[in-house]
Design an enzyme around this catalytic site. Structure first.
Site, mmCIF file in Angstrom:
data_model
loop_
_atom_site.group_PDB
_atom_site.id
_atom_site.type_symbol
_atom_site.label_atom_id
_atom_site.label_comp_id
_atom_site.label_asym_id
_atom_site.label_seq_id
_atom_site.Cartn_x
_atom_site.Cartn_y
_atom_site.Cartn_z
ATOM 1 C CG ASP A 214 -20.798 16.568 -21.107
ATOM 2 O OD1 ASP A 214 -19.605 16.260 -21.368
ATOM 3 O OD2 ASP A 214 -21.771 15.979 -21.617
ATOM 4 N N GLY A 215 -17.689 17.048 -19.227
ATOM 5 C CA GLY A 215 -16.837 16.098 -18.503
ATOM 6 C C GLY A 215 -16.744 14.735 -19.160
ATOM 7 C CD GLN B 186 -16.677 -3.123 -0.950
ATOM 8 O OE1 GLN B 186 -16.288 -2.060 -0.502
ATOM 9 N NE2 GLN B 186 -17.622 -3.847 -0.369
ATOM 10 C CG HIS C 21 -5.554 -4.076 -0.845
ATOM 11 N ND1 HIS C 21 -4.575 -3.758 0.066
ATOM 12 C CD2 HIS C 21 -6.603 -4.549 -0.127
ATOM 13 C CE1 HIS C 21 -5.024 -4.013 1.286
ATOM 14 N NE2 HIS C 21 -6.244 -4.490 1.189
ATOM 15 C CG ASP D 252 -1.624 -4.760 8.516
ATOM 16 O OD1 ASP D 252 -1.281 -5.654 7.715
ATOM 17 O OD2 ASP D 252 -2.285 -3.757 8.165
ATOM 18 C CE LYS E 188 -3.596 0.052 14.013
ATOM 19 N NZ LYS E 188 -4.755 0.225 13.207
ATOM 20 N NE ARG F 292 -8.818 0.613 20.604
ATOM 21 C CZ ARG F 292 -8.587 1.845 20.161
ATOM 22 N NH1 ARG F 292 -8.378 2.828 21.009
ATOM 23 N NH2 ARG F 292 -8.551 2.093 18.874
HETATM 24 C C1 R5P Z 1 -4.946 -1.466 3.761
HETATM 25 O O1 R5P Z 1 -5.400 -2.551 3.817
HETATM 26 C C2 R5P Z 1 -3.858 -1.031 2.828
HETATM 27 O O2 R5P Z 1 -2.885 -2.002 2.625
HETATM 28 C C3 R5P Z 1 -3.212 0.221 3.357
HETATM 29 O O3 R5P Z 1 -2.571 -0.100 4.575
HETATM 30 C C4 R5P Z 1 -4.227 1.272 3.638
HETATM 31 O O4 R5P Z 1 -5.199 1.314 2.625
HETATM 32 C C5 R5P Z 1 -3.551 2.609 3.754
HETATM 33 O O5 R5P Z 1 -4.524 3.581 3.943
HETATM 34 P P1 R5P Z 1 -4.198 4.945 4.645
HETATM 35 O O6 R5P Z 1 -2.976 5.515 3.982
HETATM 36 O O7 R5P Z 1 -5.431 5.757 4.429
HETATM 37 O O8 R5P Z 1 -3.933 4.652 6.103
#
Ligand code: R5P
Length: 291
Positions: free
Chosen positions: A34-35, A92, A124, A160, A183, A185
């Site tokens: 069942d996993g 999160q 992260h 970024d 970035k 736009r």
């Molecule tokens: C975002 O905050 C992380 O540092 C990565 O830049 C991001 O999660 C990468 O996600 P994806 O490969 O889906 O663009």
């Protein structure tokens, strides 16, 4: 210290044990039809300082990790360290909308119920480690930077501004300049991404991030950098999450080479360096001196 490998991180645990000259403890880890997971610690862990190694993604690996802690504690291990090469849910770190789970808090609290301390790699959001308590992060940036230097890069870019610190560390270690991408736009459908200050024309560029998931961020950056005259674009990350067909898609979108560490399973097409020495270094530094 002894080392026990969860099913998600056997190669990493083996590399870690070798680096630390620590014995690997046998375990029987299986799945019921069942996993659900079945785990049994086979080696003698009575009175030991035991490191259990397991990336906590996907979710089933987190549950297996909790079962391993339970089994090891019952078998008499004195001190349990969760070595989590890739810490799932670390993105999160708060509720972005009312009613959302703070997933990093929920999962780290669950781990804290079974382990005395936790060591991970390049989470992260390092702040989330407070949800565990006695937790530390190693960094694999030196391993990535050494490989990128071997590839002859001319500069490092962060995708970024928020990722700039990690890119700066990589650039310093590789001995090249650093910048981050911005970035702009241009229209409802068009976005321009470019290095904020440096010119990429005629240069070999490495974009360094903590993780690559869908590869969307890296692919967009690479296509633009190539259009701006970069000769080679390399994408490097600690955690190669690589959802779906991310690796072939990246290699077909202007990325000339991909680099990740072994915190997650190796993917064909992606160069790998080991983050185990970084974790071993951290664990060694924390071993209490013998009296
Ligand atoms: C975002 O905050 C992380 O540092 C990565 O830049 C991001 O999660 C990468 O996600 P994806 O490969 O889906 O663009």
């Amino acid at each position: 210290m002894q080392v026990l490998a969860g099913s998600a991180s056997k190669p990493f645990a083996t590399a870690l044990a070798a680096d630390m000259a620590a014995p690997l403890v046998d375990a029987d880890i299986r799945r019921f039809p069942d996993g659900e997971a079945y785990v049994r610690v086979l080696g003698d862990v009575r009175g030991t300082d035991l490191a259990i190694v397991q990336a906590t993604t996907p979710d089933a690996h987190l549950v297996e990790m909790l079962l391993l802690a339970d089994a090891a504690r019952e078998a008499g291990a004195r001190r349990l360290t969760a070595v989590v090469p890739y810490l799932g849910y670390a993105r999160q770190d708060r509720a972005f909308a009312p009613g959302e789970a703070v997933s990093s808090r929920a999962t780290l609290r669950a781990l804290a119920s079974g382990f005395d301390r936790l060591v991970t790699v390049d989470p992260h959001k390092p702040d989330v480690l407070r949800f565990f308590g006695d937790a530390d992060a190693a960094t694999a940036v030196p391993q990535l930077a050494a490989e990128l230097a071997r590839w002859g890069i001319d500069l490092v870019l962060a995708p970024d501004k928020g990722a700039r610190d990690r890119a700066e560390a990589a650039a310093r270690l590789a001995g090249v300049p650093v910048d981050h991408m911005e970035k702009t736009r241009l229209s409802a459908t068009e976005v321009r991404m470019a290095a904020k200050e440096l010119d990429v024309r005629g240069r070999r560029v490495a974009i360094v991030d903590d993780l690559i998931a869908s590869g969307g961020t890296m692919a967009t950056a690479a296509l633009q950098l190539k259009a701006q005259g970069a000769t080679q674009v390399y994408a490097a990350c600690t955690h190669g999450v690589f959802t779906d067909d991310a690796v072939p898609r990246l290699l077909g979108s202007g990325i000339d080479r991909l680099l990740a560490t072994d915190t997650l399973p190796h993917r064909p097409g992606c160069h790998t360096v080991s983050a185990a020495p970084a974790v071993a270094g951290l664990l060694r530094a924390q071993i209490p001196p013998r009296l």
